[in-house]
Design a protein around this motif. Structure first.
Motif, mmCIF file in Angstrom:
data_model
loop_
_atom_site.group_PDB
_atom_site.id
_atom_site.type_symbol
_atom_site.label_atom_id
_atom_site.label_comp_id
_atom_site.label_asym_id
_atom_site.label_seq_id
_atom_site.Cartn_x
_atom_site.Cartn_y
_atom_site.Cartn_z
ATOM 1 N N ASN A 157 0.837 -1.193 0.000
ATOM 2 C CA ASN A 157 0.000 0.000 0.000
ATOM 3 C C ASN A 157 0.876 1.248 0.000
ATOM 4 O O ASN A 157 1.893 1.303 0.695
ATOM 5 C CB ASN A 157 -0.908 0.003 1.233
ATOM 6 N N VAL A 158 0.494 2.247 -0.751
ATOM 7 C CA VAL A 158 1.229 3.511 -0.795
ATOM 8 C C VAL A 158 0.557 4.504 0.148
ATOM 9 O O VAL A 158 -0.617 4.848 -0.025
ATOM 10 C CB VAL A 158 1.263 4.085 -2.226
ATOM 11 N N GLN A 159 1.277 4.927 1.168
ATOM 12 C CA GLN A 159 0.793 5.940 2.092
ATOM 13 C C GLN A 159 1.196 7.306 1.537
ATOM 14 O O GLN A 159 2.333 7.735 1.663
ATOM 15 C CB GLN A 159 1.378 5.713 3.493
ATOM 16 N N VAL A 160 0.247 7.981 0.912
ATOM 17 C CA VAL A 160 0.567 9.215 0.198
ATOM 18 C C VAL A 160 1.060 10.301 1.140
ATOM 19 O O VAL A 160 2.009 11.024 0.847
ATOM 20 C CB VAL A 160 -0.667 9.714 -0.589
ATOM 21 N N ALA A 161 0.446 10.424 2.316
ATOM 22 C CA ALA A 161 0.792 11.532 3.214
ATOM 23 C C ALA A 161 2.256 11.475 3.647
ATOM 24 O O ALA A 161 2.957 12.482 3.660
ATOM 25 C CB ALA A 161 -0.120 11.513 4.433
ATOM 26 N N GLN A 162 2.741 10.302 3.985
ATOM 27 C CA GLN A 162 4.117 10.152 4.428
ATOM 28 C C GLN A 162 5.078 9.859 3.283
ATOM 29 O O GLN A 162 6.294 9.941 3.451
ATOM 30 C CB GLN A 162 4.243 9.043 5.476
ATOM 31 N N GLY A 163 4.545 9.510 2.107
ATOM 32 C CA GLY A 163 5.395 9.200 0.976
ATOM 33 C C GLY A 163 6.184 7.924 1.138
ATOM 34 O O GLY A 163 7.255 7.780 0.546
ATOM 35 N N VAL A 164 5.678 6.974 1.933
ATOM 36 C CA VAL A 164 6.385 5.710 2.151
ATOM 37 C C VAL A 164 5.507 4.565 1.659
ATOM 38 O O VAL A 164 4.280 4.690 1.540
ATOM 39 C CB VAL A 164 6.737 5.504 3.641
ATOM 40 N N VAL A 165 6.153 3.450 1.383
ATOM 41 C CA VAL A 165 5.460 2.246 0.936
ATOM 42 C C VAL A 165 5.577 1.191 2.028
ATOM 43 O O VAL A 165 6.678 0.959 2.553
ATOM 44 C CB VAL A 165 6.065 1.710 -0.378
ATOM 45 N N ARG A 166 4.495 0.588 2.370
ATOM 46 C CA ARG A 166 4.527 -0.456 3.390
ATOM 47 C C ARG A 166 3.429 -1.483 3.100
ATOM 48 O O ARG A 166 2.518 -1.236 2.300
ATOM 49 C CB ARG A 166 4.344 0.135 4.778
ATOM 50 N N ASP A 167 3.537 -2.628 3.768
ATOM 51 C CA ASP A 167 2.506 -3.658 3.658
ATOM 52 C C ASP A 167 1.472 -3.464 4.759
ATOM 53 O O ASP A 167 1.828 -3.215 5.917
ATOM 54 C CB ASP A 167 3.121 -5.052 3.786
ATOM 55 N N ILE A 168 0.205 -3.550 4.382
ATOM 56 C CA ILE A 168 -0.852 -3.544 5.376
ATOM 57 C C ILE A 168 -1.643 -4.834 5.222
ATOM 58 O O ILE A 168 -1.704 -5.416 4.139
ATOM 59 C CB ILE A 168 -1.787 -2.323 5.231
ATOM 60 N N ALA A 169 -2.234 -5.301 6.309
ATOM 61 C CA ALA A 169 -2.997 -6.551 6.289
ATOM 62 C C ALA A 169 -4.475 -6.249 6.100
ATOM 63 O O ALA A 169 -5.058 -5.460 6.850
ATOM 64 C CB ALA A 169 -2.779 -7.335 7.574
ATOM 65 N N LEU A 170 -5.063 -6.867 5.084
ATOM 66 C CA LEU A 170 -6.484 -6.699 4.808
ATOM 67 C C LEU A 170 -7.132 -8.081 4.704
ATOM 68 O O LEU A 170 -6.486 -9.050 4.292
ATOM 69 C CB LEU A 170 -6.697 -5.946 3.494
ATOM 70 N N PRO A 171 -8.408 -8.191 5.094
ATOM 71 C CA PRO A 171 -9.094 -9.478 4.905
ATOM 72 C C PRO A 171 -9.124 -9.851 3.423
ATOM 73 O O PRO A 171 -9.560 -9.056 2.588
ATOM 74 C CB PRO A 171 -10.501 -9.204 5.445
ATOM 75 N N ASN A 172 -8.652 -11.046 3.120
ATOM 76 C CA ASN A 172 -8.627 -11.517 1.739
ATOM 77 C C ASN A 172 -9.926 -12.260 1.454
ATOM 78 O O ASN A 172 -10.127 -13.375 1.929
ATOM 79 C CB ASN A 172 -7.434 -12.445 1.526
ATOM 80 N N PRO A 173 -10.825 -11.689 0.673
ATOM 81 C CA PRO A 173 -12.138 -12.320 0.482
ATOM 82 C C PRO A 173 -12.075 -13.668 -0.218
ATOM 83 O O PRO A 173 -13.038 -14.432 -0.180
ATOM 84 C CB PRO A 173 -12.898 -11.289 -0.366
ATOM 85 N N PHE A 174 -10.943 -13.987 -0.875
ATOM 86 C CA PHE A 174 -10.798 -15.286 -1.540
ATOM 87 C C PHE A 174 -10.466 -16.412 -0.557
ATOM 88 O O PHE A 174 -10.389 -17.562 -0.960
ATOM 89 C CB PHE A 174 -9.703 -15.210 -2.607
ATOM 90 N N ILE A 175 -10.227 -16.065 0.707
ATOM 91 C CA ILE A 175 -9.898 -17.095 1.706
ATOM 92 C C ILE A 175 -10.874 -16.956 2.873
ATOM 93 O O ILE A 175 -10.560 -16.389 3.923
ATOM 94 C CB ILE A 175 -8.433 -16.980 2.190
ATOM 95 N N PRO A 176 -12.120 -17.423 2.708
ATOM 96 C CA PRO A 176 -13.118 -17.271 3.776
ATOM 97 C C PRO A 176 -12.776 -18.091 5.010
ATOM 98 O O PRO A 176 -12.243 -19.197 4.911
ATOM 99 C CB PRO A 176 -14.409 -17.776 3.113
ATOM 100 N N ILE A 177 -13.074 -17.516 6.167
ATOM 101 C CA ILE A 177 -12.965 -18.229 7.438
ATOM 102 C C ILE A 177 -14.379 -18.509 7.926
ATOM 103 O O ILE A 177 -15.183 -17.590 8.086
ATOM 104 C CB ILE A 177 -12.194 -17.406 8.492
ATOM 105 N N ILE A 178 -14.683 -19.772 8.147
ATOM 106 C CA ILE A 178 -15.998 -20.184 8.648
ATOM 107 C C ILE A 178 -15.806 -20.642 10.087
ATOM 108 O O ILE A 178 -15.009 -21.549 10.355
ATOM 109 C CB ILE A 178 -16.604 -21.321 7.813
#
Length: 256
Positions: A96-117
């Motif tokens: 993810n590109v954080q525009v305000a700080q001008g840095v690139v980092r990884d953020i964790a998001l729920p991946n809808p292709f891997i459902p948890i039941i």
């Protein structure tokens, strides 16, 4: 199944994992194993994913299991679609590109292709079934739905949905050859790619009862010639493999 027909007395349960392009002989042996009282657990997918390193897109290359018609005869279909989930999904690091700080980092998001039941999701786990009673939860990477074809299955066969996606969080991804996971996740974070139609989909289905052989009508579905010592598809003589087929009287029977 490549070499011989399993004997249920010796192999009481047969796991068929990721079948791909089953031939007529393999399918016939699987059918006869079921007719003789064997139990089959099938883990199936309808293709394989790749990864494009530059775009981070994930192309999906469909393939045939070779069991599509056999499964539909028994009353189920595995569509070439994916079951999707919203918040109740495994988290995946996304660049993810954080525009305000001008840095690139990884953020964790729920991946809808891997459902948890999970057990907390009412109606998703059949807790009355012994196979499900000890499960607190399970996740499915890139899961296909399993549709029950009530009009196709025999009246003597019961279909029980053991596990299904959540009705207010789930939908299906049908355009399987167009998957840009990063764009989808970022779009869902901003709300630009949110689905509008949610519904539950079966993921694990159990069939039990008295099954009828797929080859019961031998005129429509003959026993593979190679098992009868006949000719192969190329017209050459097929050598006997030492295992004679069950014969019409067994092929046509229905066995629990």
């Amino acid at each position: 199944l490549n070499q011989e027909e399993p004997d249920p007395a010796e192999v009481p349960c047969l796991l068929v994992v990721r079948p791909k392009e089953f031939n007529d002989v393999q399918q016939f042996r699987l059918d006869q194993y079921l007719m003789k009282g064997g139990r089959v657990i099938l883990f199936a997918t309808q293709g394989e994913r790749g990864m494009h390193q530059m775009t981070r897109s994930e192309p999906f290359r469909p393939f045939k299991t070779g069991l599509e018609d056999w499964l539909e005869f028994q009353g189920v279909r595995i569509p070439v679609e994916f079951v999707m989930h919203l918040e109740s999904a495994l988290q995946t690091p996304v660049r993810n590109v954080q525009v305000a700080q001008g840095v690139v980092r990884d953020i964790a998001l729920p991946n809808p292709f891997i459902p948890i039941i999970s057990r907390e999701m009412e109606g998703c786990l059949d807790e009355s079934n012994p196979a499900m009673q000890s499960l607190r939860g399970v996740f499915f990477p890139w899961a296909h739905p399993v549709d029950v074809l009530e009009g196709r299955k025999s009246a003597d066969v019961n279909a029980t949905v053991l596990l299904q996606s959540h009705s207010v969080q789930s939908w299906r991804w049908k355009d399987v050859e167009q998957i840009d996971q990063r764009a989808l996740l970022m779009g869902m974070q901003t709300g630009s790619s949110m689905p509008t139609d949610f519904y539950s989909s079966p993921i694990v289905v159990a069939l039990d009862g008295k099954f009828t052989s797929y080859y019961a009508d031998s005129e429509k579905r003959p026993v593979p010639a190679s098992l009868l010592g006949g000719e192969n598809k190329d017209g050459t003589d097929a050598p006997g493999d030492g295992a004679a087929p069950a014969g019409p009287e067994v092929v046509r029977q229905s066995t629990p």
